[in-house]
Design a protein around this motif. Sequence first.
Motif, PDB file in Angstrom:
ATOM      1  N   THR A  83       0.835  -1.206   0.000  1.00  0.00           N
ATOM      2  CA  THR A  83       0.000   0.000   0.000  1.00  0.00           C
ATOM      3  C   THR A  83       0.866   1.250   0.000  1.00  0.00           C
ATOM      4  N   GLU A  85      -0.222   5.324  -0.076  1.00  0.00           N
ATOM      5  CA  GLU A  85      -1.349   6.256  -0.131  1.00  0.00           C
ATOM      6  C   GLU A  85      -0.977   7.587   0.508  1.00  0.00           C
ATOM      7  N   TYR A 132      -5.118  -2.925   5.428  1.00  0.00           N
ATOM      8  CA  TYR A 132      -5.094  -1.459   5.378  1.00  0.00           C
ATOM      9  C   TYR A 132      -6.458  -0.961   4.913  1.00  0.00           C
TER      10      TYR A 132
END
Length: 237
Positions: A83, A85, A132
Amino acid sequence: MSKKIIHKANTRGRANHGWLDSHHTFSFAQYYNPERMGFGLLRVLNDDVVAPGMGFGTHPHDNMEIISIPLKGSLAHRDSTGTQEVIKTDEVQIMSAGSGITHSEFNGSKTEPVNFLQIWVFPKERDIQPRYGQKAYKPEDRVNRLQTVVSPEKDGEALWINQDAWFTMGTLKNGFSEEYALHKPGNGLYAFVIDGEVEIDGEKLGKRDGMGISEADKVQIKASGDAELLLMEIPMK
């Protein structure tokens, strides 16, 4: 009869590293207070300001539910699940560290500081698959109402947490009043005033004050000025 504990803003621990200015409601890192080891299964409530372009390098976690709420600015995130972000104001992030995860967090801006709340909650089930979650919430949906942003309902509108916990946020106008009914017997409620002034069960709280209430079914909330409020309903054991 409910039990109450109040943590005034100026009694929090503080660590100023230059690039990071952090206030700790509960014991964390170099700040240790045996009377402040958490509230029920709420373990960490940090109010962090990170300088532009700076951040926390890659580090591990396991068996902890970690919630990040940007109050101003943006937070860049990267972890071992792949992930990558950026979390902005009006968004909430949750990471279930589970069986083990590594991640890094950085200020998403090279020019403006980021202020965010970092919250740790002990999990309901240990060693789950790390996961997540991130979600944007409409700020207008919490004006004079309590907007649920985290809950244990996997298919609900809020972010899922591996615990019987509910987080709600409200942008309350002066005079707003509402009763909060706890979802589960045995849970407690920890209120954190992000900004402004509120009265909770008759106790007056100001900016960055915190208050825990246990052994109660309902809690009365009143805004004694315009206020931003975070409520965390947490199992006490």
